[in-house]
Write an enzyme that holds these catalytic residues in place. Sequence first.
Site, PDB file in Angstrom:
ATOM      1  N   SER A 267      -9.742  -1.012   7.054  1.00  0.00           N
ATOM      2  CA  SER A 267      -9.228  -0.805   5.808  1.00  0.00           C
ATOM      3  C   SER A 267      -8.465  -2.018   5.424  1.00  0.00           C
ATOM      4  CB  SER A 267      -8.544   0.538   5.926  1.00  0.00           C
ATOM      5  OG  SER A 267      -9.193   1.673   5.766  1.00  0.00           O
TER       6      SER A 267
ATOM      7  N   LYS B 126       0.801  -1.203   0.074  1.00  0.00           N
ATOM      8  CA  LYS B 126      -0.001   0.023  -0.098  1.00  0.00           C
ATOM      9  C   LYS B 126       0.974   1.261  -0.035  1.00  0.00           C
ATOM     10  CE  LYS B 126      -3.823   1.858   2.969  1.00  0.00           C
ATOM     11  NZ  LYS B 126      -4.748   1.727   3.958  1.00  0.00           N
TER      12      LYS B 126
ATOM     13  N   SER C 113      -9.648   1.419   3.020  1.00  0.00           N
ATOM     14  CA  SER C 113      -8.950   2.262   2.249  1.00  0.00           C
ATOM     15  C   SER C 113      -7.876   1.461   1.338  1.00  0.00           C
ATOM     16  CB  SER C 113      -8.303   3.489   3.147  1.00  0.00           C
ATOM     17  OG  SER C 113      -7.317   2.686   3.945  1.00  0.00           O
TER      18      SER C 113
HETATM   19  N1  GLN Z   1     -13.348   3.803   6.507  1.00  0.00           N
HETATM   20  C1  GLN Z   1     -12.649   4.142   7.970  1.00  0.00           C
HETATM   21  C2  GLN Z   1     -12.261   5.800   7.923  1.00  0.00           C
HETATM   22  O1  GLN Z   1     -12.651   6.012   6.737  1.00  0.00           O
HETATM   23  C3  GLN Z   1     -11.507   3.261   8.084  1.00  0.00           C
HETATM   24  C4  GLN Z   1     -10.367   3.638   7.380  1.00  0.00           C
HETATM   25  C5  GLN Z   1      -8.919   2.718   7.842  1.00  0.00           C
HETATM   26  O2  GLN Z   1      -9.063   1.852   8.413  1.00  0.00           O
HETATM   27  N2  GLN Z   1      -8.098   3.355   7.167  1.00  0.00           N
HETATM   28  O3  GLN Z   1     -11.720   6.104   8.796  1.00  0.00           O
END
Ligand code: GLN
Length: 484
Positions: A177, A78, A153
């Site tokens: 995420s 990532k 994400s």
């Molecule tokens: N979707 C959640 C957020 O927007 C979790 C994101 C993540 O785990 N990085 O914060």
Amino acid sequence: MELHELTVLRALDALRSREVSSVELTEAYLRRIESLDHTLGAYLTVTAARARSDARRADELRRRGDDAPLLGVPVALKDIFCTNGIETTCGSRILKGFVPPYDATVATRLAEAGAVLLGKTNMDEFAMGSSTENSAFQSTRNPWDLARVPGGSSGGSAAAVAAGLAAASLGTDTGGSIRQPAALCGVVGFKPTYGRVSRYGMIAFASSLDQAGPFTRTVADCALVLGVIAGHDPSDSTALPDPVPDYQASADGELRGLHVGVPDEYFVAGMEPGVERAVRGALDTLTELGADVRPVSMPHTSYALAAYYLIAPAEASANLARYDGVKYGYRAPNANTTLDAYLRTRGEGFGPEVKRRIMLGTYALSSGYYDAYYVKAQKIRTLIKADFDRAFESFDVLVAPTSPTVAFPLGAKTADPLAMYLSDVCTLPVSLAGLPGLNVPCGLADEMPVGLQIIGPALGEETVLRVGAAYERASAWQPRIPEI
Ligand code: GLN
């Protein structure tokens, strides 16, 4: 079977028996990325030259008798992990052109284990999002249906593994995420216990929640990759000193007599019936495997979302203060004063979701509102953790859906932040409690993958992997790469 379809373990068998070289395996992945990624958008940077030299080196080492745990296996990272000499953007315009002078600890550990780096994957800007549509650069498509999102994400990392554009990848999970995109793309994804994997060189979003972990096509592959990246790191004071068990060995084993709790509150209103059906089917499989499966109540679950969306933005607002155009990436041109340079750099460099979070977080931390919002959210976090502590007095693991829905169409939730936030309603409580959560595919609904979430107590990775592997062996799901 084609080379890109091999699991990590089968690829290693083929490499060890000299049926295939790392150069051949790597070229197969690079060809596939070349032909498919303009459609999928999983990668932000493809490091072809680096991959080829890693592969040649891996073959050379193997000729000399080396057998490092991932020697010659092509993987992706990532774009939140710093990579020495390779652009690292975190999905943001503000870091466009930023080339770190050092590697994240996980990148070092993968390289030391002999992995071949294929490239850096797409993500929501600063990991804020659940669909990868908040990337400043491109959207990633779900390999199962190109009109749908891969989740987020870490959507690029999930889609790359699901589509056979990497044998394994790493993502990060702050509120879901890793697990949610793994569920939506039909792959295995594991968020370990907070602190199990070093965060050094991982660009910070919410430091009390952020944790790195693997995406793979099988639980056994996941155990192998986790074993490589986990463990103490003097460069991260929150990395746990506990020894790293042999996760591969612990993933084998029976479920007879194991106590499995099923939290009622995770079957939320609005859950798609097909998702519930697939998850309940998986619970029947666990019962058939000899586990004692019973309901449990986790009464504070419904407050997790609100608490998370105060704590995570509060920490983000502090972490993101460093992007002012002085040291990193983008700097707005033509500013007249220092303040003007800060304001323009941040105004032009950050996207709308990141700005929303910075405003939410700054507000929650501001004097006069601090007690009402931030402190209250921390108290709720403690209550949520207490729900888990209580449940783990009676149960070895908890099992729940990972996401209330299958992958949704691109654009379906971009205009409604709250609808997007609800995508993580089943993963957020686990993050707030700092616990390990594994996603394992458990079937299809609407012809799209559904994910089962297996949650363990702190440092309960071995049991979680054991349940995941036993379920995977017994279930009808076969790791497969959809036709693209
Ligand atoms: N979707 C959640 C957020 O927007 C979790 C994101 C993540 O785990 N990085 O914060």
